[in-house]
Design a protein around this motif. Structure first.
Motif, PDB file in Angstrom:
ATOM      1  N   VAL A  13      43.779  17.636 -13.013  1.00 24.26           N
ATOM      2  CA  VAL A  13      42.524  17.812 -12.307  1.00 24.26           C
ATOM      3  C   VAL A  13      41.378  17.517 -13.044  1.00 24.26           C
ATOM      4  CG1 VAL A  13      40.926  19.906 -11.791  1.00 24.26           C
ATOM      5  CG2 VAL A  13      43.423  20.086 -11.553  1.00 24.26           C
ATOM      6  N   ALA A  69      59.324  17.979  -8.280  1.00 26.34           N
ATOM      7  CA  ALA A  69      59.512  19.283  -8.376  1.00 26.34           C
ATOM      8  C   ALA A  69      58.168  20.100  -8.111  1.00 26.34           C
ATOM      9  CB  ALA A  69      59.787  19.434  -9.853  1.00 26.34           C
ATOM     10  N   GLY A  70      57.079  19.224  -7.818  1.00 30.49           N
ATOM     11  CA  GLY A  70      55.882  19.922  -7.354  1.00 30.49           C
ATOM     12  C   GLY A  70      54.999  20.438  -8.419  1.00 30.49           C
ATOM     13  N   GLU A  71      55.462  19.787  -9.689  1.00 28.23           N
ATOM     14  CA  GLU A  71      54.526  20.218 -10.806  1.00 28.23           C
ATOM     15  C   GLU A  71      53.560  19.084 -11.088  1.00 28.23           C
ATOM     16  OE1 GLU A  71      58.778  21.679 -13.255  1.00 28.23           O
ATOM     17  OE2 GLU A  71      57.810  20.078 -14.051  1.00 28.23           O
ATOM     18  N   MET A  72      53.370  18.069 -10.413  1.00 30.27           N
ATOM     19  CA  MET A  72      52.374  17.130 -10.539  1.00 30.27           C
ATOM     20  C   MET A  72      51.770  16.575  -9.262  1.00 30.27           C
ATOM     21  SD  MET A  72      52.995  13.455 -12.598  1.00 30.27           S
ATOM     22  CE  MET A  72      52.719  13.959 -14.214  1.00 30.27           C
ATOM     23  N   MET A  73      50.564  16.383  -9.272  1.00 26.01           N
ATOM     24  CA  MET A  73      50.117  15.530  -7.802  1.00 26.01           C
ATOM     25  C   MET A  73      50.669  14.246  -7.741  1.00 26.01           C
ATOM     26  SD  MET A  73      46.032  16.718  -7.626  1.00 26.01           S
ATOM     27  CE  MET A  73      45.910  16.314  -9.544  1.00 26.01           C
ATOM     28  N   ILE A 129      42.345  12.527  -2.293  1.00 24.03           N
ATOM     29  CA  ILE A 129      41.127  13.093  -2.975  1.00 24.03           C
ATOM     30  C   ILE A 129      39.956  12.229  -3.165  1.00 24.03           C
ATOM     31  CG2 ILE A 129      40.301  14.579  -4.757  1.00 24.03           C
ATOM     32  CD1 ILE A 129      43.235  15.861  -4.770  1.00 24.03           C
ATOM     33  N   LYS A 156      70.149  11.554  -9.308  1.00 24.15           N
ATOM     34  CA  LYS A 156      71.059  12.021 -10.267  1.00 24.15           C
ATOM     35  C   LYS A 156      72.208  12.128  -9.370  1.00 24.15           C
ATOM     36  CE  LYS A 156      68.304  14.448 -13.516  1.00 24.15           C
ATOM     37  NZ  LYS A 156      67.783  15.705 -13.731  1.00 24.15           N
ATOM     38  N   ARG A 208      73.705  16.866 -11.964  1.00 23.40           N
ATOM     39  CA  ARG A 208      72.861  17.876 -11.254  1.00 23.40           C
ATOM     40  C   ARG A 208      73.214  19.082 -11.490  1.00 23.40           C
ATOM     41  NH1 ARG A 208      72.606  17.428  -5.186  1.00 23.40           N
ATOM     42  NH2 ARG A 208      73.383  15.355  -5.409  1.00 23.40           N
ATOM     43  N   GLY A 228      73.181  19.443 -16.074  1.00 19.97           N
ATOM     44  CA  GLY A 228      72.129  18.901 -16.675  1.00 19.97           C
ATOM     45  C   GLY A 228      72.114  17.835 -17.428  1.00 19.97           C
ATOM     46  N   MET A 236      67.534  19.755 -14.402  1.00 16.54           N
ATOM     47  CA  MET A 236      68.184  20.696 -13.528  1.00 16.54           C
ATOM     48  C   MET A 236      69.771  21.056 -13.730  1.00 16.54           C
ATOM     49  SD  MET A 236      67.945  21.347  -9.319  1.00 16.54           S
ATOM     50  CE  MET A 236      66.383  20.192  -9.372  1.00 16.54           C
ATOM     51  N   ARG A 289      56.001  28.065  -9.511  1.00 15.18           N
ATOM     52  CA  ARG A 289      55.243  27.763  -8.191  1.00 15.18           C
ATOM     53  C   ARG A 289      54.759  26.517  -8.202  1.00 15.18           C
ATOM     54  NH1 ARG A 289      50.028  31.451  -8.200  1.00 15.18           N
ATOM     55  NH2 ARG A 289      49.983  30.964 -10.690  1.00 15.18           N
ATOM     56  N   ASN A 290      54.475  25.971  -7.057  1.00 21.62           N
ATOM     57  CA  ASN A 290      54.124  24.652  -6.749  1.00 21.62           C
ATOM     58  C   ASN A 290      52.775  24.458  -7.236  1.00 21.62           C
ATOM     59  OD1 ASN A 290      53.481  22.180  -5.526  1.00 21.62           O
ATOM     60  ND2 ASN A 290      55.114  22.522  -4.337  1.00 21.62           N
ATOM     61  N   THR A 291      52.531  24.160  -8.504  1.00 23.53           N
ATOM     62  CA  THR A 291      51.294  23.946  -9.179  1.00 23.53           C
ATOM     63  C   THR A 291      50.614  22.645  -8.678  1.00 23.53           C
ATOM     64  OG1 THR A 291      52.109  23.031 -11.075  1.00 23.53           O
ATOM     65  CG2 THR A 291      51.852  25.313 -11.405  1.00 23.53           C
ATOM     66  N   ALA A 292      51.375  21.686  -8.265  1.00 24.86           N
ATOM     67  CA  ALA A 292      50.682  20.567  -7.830  1.00 24.86           C
ATOM     68  C   ALA A 292      49.848  20.735  -6.413  1.00 24.86           C
ATOM     69  CB  ALA A 292      51.593  19.471  -7.195  1.00 24.86           C
ATOM     70  N   ASN A 293      50.356  21.720  -5.911  1.00 31.19           N
ATOM     71  CA  ASN A 293      49.446  22.122  -4.621  1.00 31.19           C
ATOM     72  C   ASN A 293      48.266  22.953  -4.934  1.00 31.19           C
ATOM     73  OD1 ASN A 293      50.929  20.946  -2.500  1.00 31.19           O
ATOM     74  ND2 ASN A 293      52.102  22.905  -2.210  1.00 31.19           N
ATOM     75  N   ALA A 336      46.603  22.557  -7.963  1.00 32.26           N
ATOM     76  CA  ALA A 336      45.664  21.549  -8.250  1.00 32.26           C
ATOM     77  C   ALA A 336      44.973  20.774  -7.348  1.00 32.26           C
ATOM     78  CB  ALA A 336      46.413  20.453  -9.111  1.00 32.26           C
ATOM     79  N   ARG A 337      45.918  20.470  -6.158  1.00 37.60           N
ATOM     80  CA  ARG A 337      45.173  19.540  -5.248  1.00 37.60           C
ATOM     81  C   ARG A 337      44.001  20.471  -4.467  1.00 37.60           C
ATOM     82  NH1 ARG A 337      49.590  17.956  -1.832  1.00 37.60           N
ATOM     83  NH2 ARG A 337      49.640  20.053  -0.885  1.00 37.60           N
ATOM     84  N   ARG A 393      42.389  23.093  -5.601  1.00 37.09           N
ATOM     85  CA  ARG A 393      41.217  23.132  -6.600  1.00 37.09           C
ATOM     86  C   ARG A 393      40.418  21.779  -6.412  1.00 37.09           C
ATOM     87  NH1 ARG A 393      42.770  23.914 -12.204  1.00 37.09           N
ATOM     88  NH2 ARG A 393      40.583  24.344 -12.519  1.00 37.09           N
ATOM     89  N   LEU A 394      40.813  20.753  -6.717  1.00 40.83           N
ATOM     90  CA  LEU A 394      40.044  19.492  -6.672  1.00 40.83           C
ATOM     91  C   LEU A 394      39.348  19.394  -5.479  1.00 40.83           C
ATOM     92  CD1 LEU A 394      42.610  16.888  -8.570  1.00 40.83           C
ATOM     93  CD2 LEU A 394      40.132  17.386  -8.982  1.00 40.83           C
TER      94      LEU A 394
END
Lengths: 166, 90
Positions: free
Chosen positions: A43, A86-90, A98, A157, A162, A165, B1, B12-16, B18-19, B21-22
């Motif tokens: 961000v 994994a939805g942890e990074m944009m 953006i 993987k 999977r 691990g 995994m 939670r899907n923190t990327a969403n 972040a998006r 918020r931005l």
């Protein structure tokens, strides 16, 4: 000094800028024709990049002379496709969306970058590392070559990996 | 995994987050960008003048610069408090 370098016959003069939006960044960008903004998928970094892009459109010599903003490129670094999935990074698309400009290149997060920095050798010289290859691709694109994006997908993987691990 | 990950609650899907918020941050900053540098100072001085007559909060004065075909429009809005609007000199 830039004029002297031009007289010496250089085609490109690359001016590195300190991180952030301080005086140094302004000095580095003022005489530029073209800018590569380095951004992480975080961000605070994306926000600062948007500010810098705004300044690049209005506060550089070209713009003040009415010659329009120079070319603007994004270089997305420390990209981790596994965390993106994994939805942890944009994602690349999120950042492009953006900031409103396309990325020139995406540099995957890599251990080789710190190792290269530690030993004082640019990672682009490490042809075995994916980060080095990604930088080389970005340079080619900057010079106008059409190079496909690489290293954007998480490595697949196998079933056992999977289940049990890495 | 690994196998155990299936038993843990998914993060939670923190990327969403972040998006989103931005999107808000960037939209706000772009809206205030490009105005003259003196706007914050002008706003503060106007606030002081108005406060000589009326008690208003710091957020009472809003200044906007809008561009249209004819030029720039400086839009100024002052929100007066409801009820007791008499100030120190009133």
């Amino acid at each position: 000094m830039l004029d002297e370098l031009k007289q010496d016959g250089f085609d490109y003069i690359v001016c590195d800028s300190p991180a952030g939006i301080e005086k140094g960044a302004h000095l580095a960008m003022y005489f530029s024709d073209r800018a590569v903004v380095v951004v992480n998928p975080e961000v605070s970094s994306v926000r600062d990049s948007d500010r810098i892009l705004g300044l690049l459109s209005s506060k550089i010599q070209r713009a003040e002379k009415g010659q329009g903003a120079g070319a603007q490129h994004l270089l997305l670094t420390r990209y981790n496709p596994v965390r993106v999935e994994a939805g942890e990074m944009m994602s690349v698309e999120d950042v492009e969306d953006i900031l409103g400009i396309p990325v020139l290149g995406v540099i995957p997060e890599s251990e080789n970058v710190l190792a290269a920095s530690n030993s004082g050798v640019p990672v682009i010289h490490d042809a075995g590392s994916i980060a080095g290859q990604a930088y080389a691709d970005a340079v080619s694109r900057l010079l106008g070559e059409d190079v496909a994006m690489r290293f954007l997908d998480a490595p697949k993987k196998g079933f056992f990996k999977r289940m049990f691990g890495t | 995994m690994s196998l155990l990950d299936f038993l843990r609650p998914r993060p939670r899907n923190t990327a969403n987050i972040a998006r989103e918020r931005l999107r808000i941050i960037v939209a706000q900053e772009r809206a205030t960008r490009g105005g003259p540098d003196y706007l914050p100072l002008l706003r503060n001085e106007l606030l002081e003048v108005i406060r000589k007559y009326v008690h208003v909060g710091a957020e009472a004065v809003q200044i906007n610069v809008e561009r249209n075909d004819q030029g720039e429009v400086l839009e100024l809005s002052v929100a007066l408090p409801e009820g007791n609007a008499t100030g120190t000199n009133g």
